[in-house]
Design a protein around this motif. Structure first.
Motif, PDB file in Angstrom:
ATOM      1  N   TRP A 161       0.822  -1.212   0.000  1.00 56.94           N
ATOM      2  CA  TRP A 161       0.000   0.000   0.000  1.00 56.94           C
ATOM      3  C   TRP A 161       0.860   1.268   0.000  1.00 56.94           C
ATOM      4  N   GLU A 162       2.029   1.215   0.647  1.00 61.98           N
ATOM      5  CA  GLU A 162       2.903   2.403   0.688  1.00 61.98           C
ATOM      6  C   GLU A 162       3.267   2.856  -0.734  1.00 61.98           C
ATOM      7  N   GLU A 203       0.382   4.768  -2.243  1.00 64.48           N
ATOM      8  CA  GLU A 203       0.320   6.146  -1.725  1.00 64.48           C
ATOM      9  C   GLU A 203       1.424   7.013  -2.337  1.00 64.48           C
ATOM     10  N   ARG A 215       0.786  10.375  -4.527  1.00 64.99           N
ATOM     11  CA  ARG A 215       1.408  11.656  -4.169  1.00 64.99           C
ATOM     12  C   ARG A 215       2.174  12.239  -5.342  1.00 64.99           C
ATOM     13  N   ARG A 269      -9.049   5.730   1.876  1.00 63.37           N
ATOM     14  CA  ARG A 269      -7.722   6.240   2.249  1.00 63.37           C
ATOM     15  C   ARG A 269      -7.130   7.069   1.111  1.00 63.37           C
ATOM     16  N   ALA A 270      -7.305   6.575  -0.116  1.00 67.60           N
ATOM     17  CA  ALA A 270      -6.758   7.301  -1.285  1.00 67.60           C
ATOM     18  C   ALA A 270      -7.431   8.665  -1.430  1.00 67.60           C
ATOM     19  N   LEU A 293      -6.118  11.080   1.161  1.00 70.12           N
ATOM     20  CA  LEU A 293      -4.790  11.572   0.783  1.00 70.12           C
ATOM     21  C   LEU A 293      -4.915  12.598  -0.347  1.00 70.12           C
TER      22      LEU A 293
END
Ligand code: SAH
Length: 259
Positions: A144-145, A148, A152, A177-178, A181
Motif C-alpha cells: 500500500w505504501e 500512496e 502523491r 484512504r486514497a 490523501l
C-alpha cells in the motif's frame, strides 16, 4: 497441428465494443482461458472448450494456456478491457519468462481492447485529453505504501489519474484512504468521475467535486478518474456536464494546492 496463444481484451462489457479482430480470434479458438465471468461473456459453441478460473489464479491460468498451446491447441486468453492493462498479457509473459524454454517458440500474440479508462472518459467528454496516468489501487500485488507514493507523485506532477480496482470485498478501505490523501494534495473542486459498469445495462456515471467524493460510491465495476488542476466542466442545460482536460498546459502548479 501448430498451436497458438492469443491474449485478447473483450472491452468494458458491451458486445459491440469487442473489436472485429478479437471476434475473429474467438471464432477460431479451440480453448478459452480466463477469469470465469470473462469466459462467460463469450457465447458457447461446439468445439470450444472453456476453462474459467478464479480471479487470483493468473499464473496458473497462464501456465494452463501455454501448456494447451504447446499441445497444439488454438488458445485464446480473455481479459476485460485491454489485456495489457492490469490484466492477462503481463501474466502470460511472466509465465513464459520463468517457465519452460520451449514456450518462447510458441506463436503468441496480444490483441488490444478498449480499456475501462477509455470507455469511462468517452462517456463524460475528454478528461484524459492531456497527460495522465493509471494506478491500480489493489494492494494484492504491491504494498500500500507504494500506492500512496504514486498517488502523491502523480498529484505533484499534476497528472489526471485513473484508478482501477478501487474496491473489492477483500479491500474495503483503500479507496477511502486514497481520497483522504488526495484531498490533501489536490484542490477541493477537482472533478472526480465515478464510472460504473460502463457500456452495460447497469451503467452509472457521475462527476462530483473531490471535496464531495465518497468511497462508498464505488464498487468492483467502477473506474475512478481524478482530474488535474486543469480539468474543467462545461455545464449543459438539462444534462450532465462535459468534463475535459485542455490539450495544452502551462508550468506545473505547486503540489498541495488547497484553495
Ligand atoms: N484490463 C482491464 C482492467 C482490469 S482491472 C481494462 O483494461 O479495462 C478491473 C478494473 O477495471 C475494475 O475494478 C474497474 O476499475 C475497471 N473496469 C473494468 N470494466 C469496467 C467497466 N465496464 N466500467 C467501469 N470500470 C471497469
Amino acid at each position: 497441428m501448430t498451436g497458438s496463444l492469443i491474449i485478447v481484451g473483450l472491452g468494458p462489457g458491451a458486445a459491440r465494443l469487442v473489436t472485429p479482430e478479437v471476434s475473429e480470434a474467438l471464432g477460431a479458438a479451440t480453448d478459452l482461458v480466463g477469469y470465469g465471468p470473462y469466459v462467460a461473456r463469450v457465447p458457447e459453441r461446439p468445439g470450444l472448450a472453456r476453462h474459467g478460473s478464479d480471479n487470483r489464479e493468473e499464473l496458473d491460468r497462464s501456465r494452463l494456456a501455454l501448456t494447451l498451446a504447446a499441445e497444439g491447441r488454438r488458445v485464446v486468453v480473455v481479459s476485460s478491457g485491454d489485456p495489457g492493462v492490469f490484466a492477462m498479457a503481463a501474466a502470460v509473459l511472466e509465465a513464459i519468462d520463468a517457465g519452460d524454454p520451449a514456450w518462447r517458440a510458441l506463436d503468441v500474440k496480444v490483441l488490444p481492447g478498449i480499456s475501462a479508462m477509455m470507455a469511462a472518459a468517452a462517456r463524460v467528454g475528454a478528461p484524459l485529453g492531456h497527460d495522465f496516468c493509471a494506478i491500480n489501487l489493489s494492494d494484492n500485488l504491491k504494498p500500500w505504501e507504494l500506492v500512496e507514493k504514486r498517488l502523491r507523485l502523480a498529484a505533484e506532477a499534476d497528472f489526471v489519474t485513473a484508478l482501477y480496482n478501487p474496491v473489492s470485498k477483500a479491500r474495503p478501505w483503500q479507496l477511502g484512504r486514497a481520497l483522504e490523501l488526495l484531498r490533501t494534495l489536490r484542490a477541493p473542486d477537482t472533478p472526480v468521475i465515478f464510472a460504473t459498469a460502463v457500456s452495460e445495462a447497469s451503467e452509472r456515471v457521475d462527476t462530483v467535486m473531490l471535496r464531495d467524493a465518497v468511497a462508498e460510491r464505488a464498487d468492483m465495476r467502477t473506474l475512478v478518474i481524478v482530474g488535474s488542476s486543469q480539468t474543467r466542466l462545461i455545464a449543459r442545460p438539462g444534462g450532465a456536464p462535459f468534463v475535459y482536460t485542455p490539450r495544452s498546459a502551462s508550468a506545473a502548479p505547486a503540489a498541495g494546492a488547497s484553495s
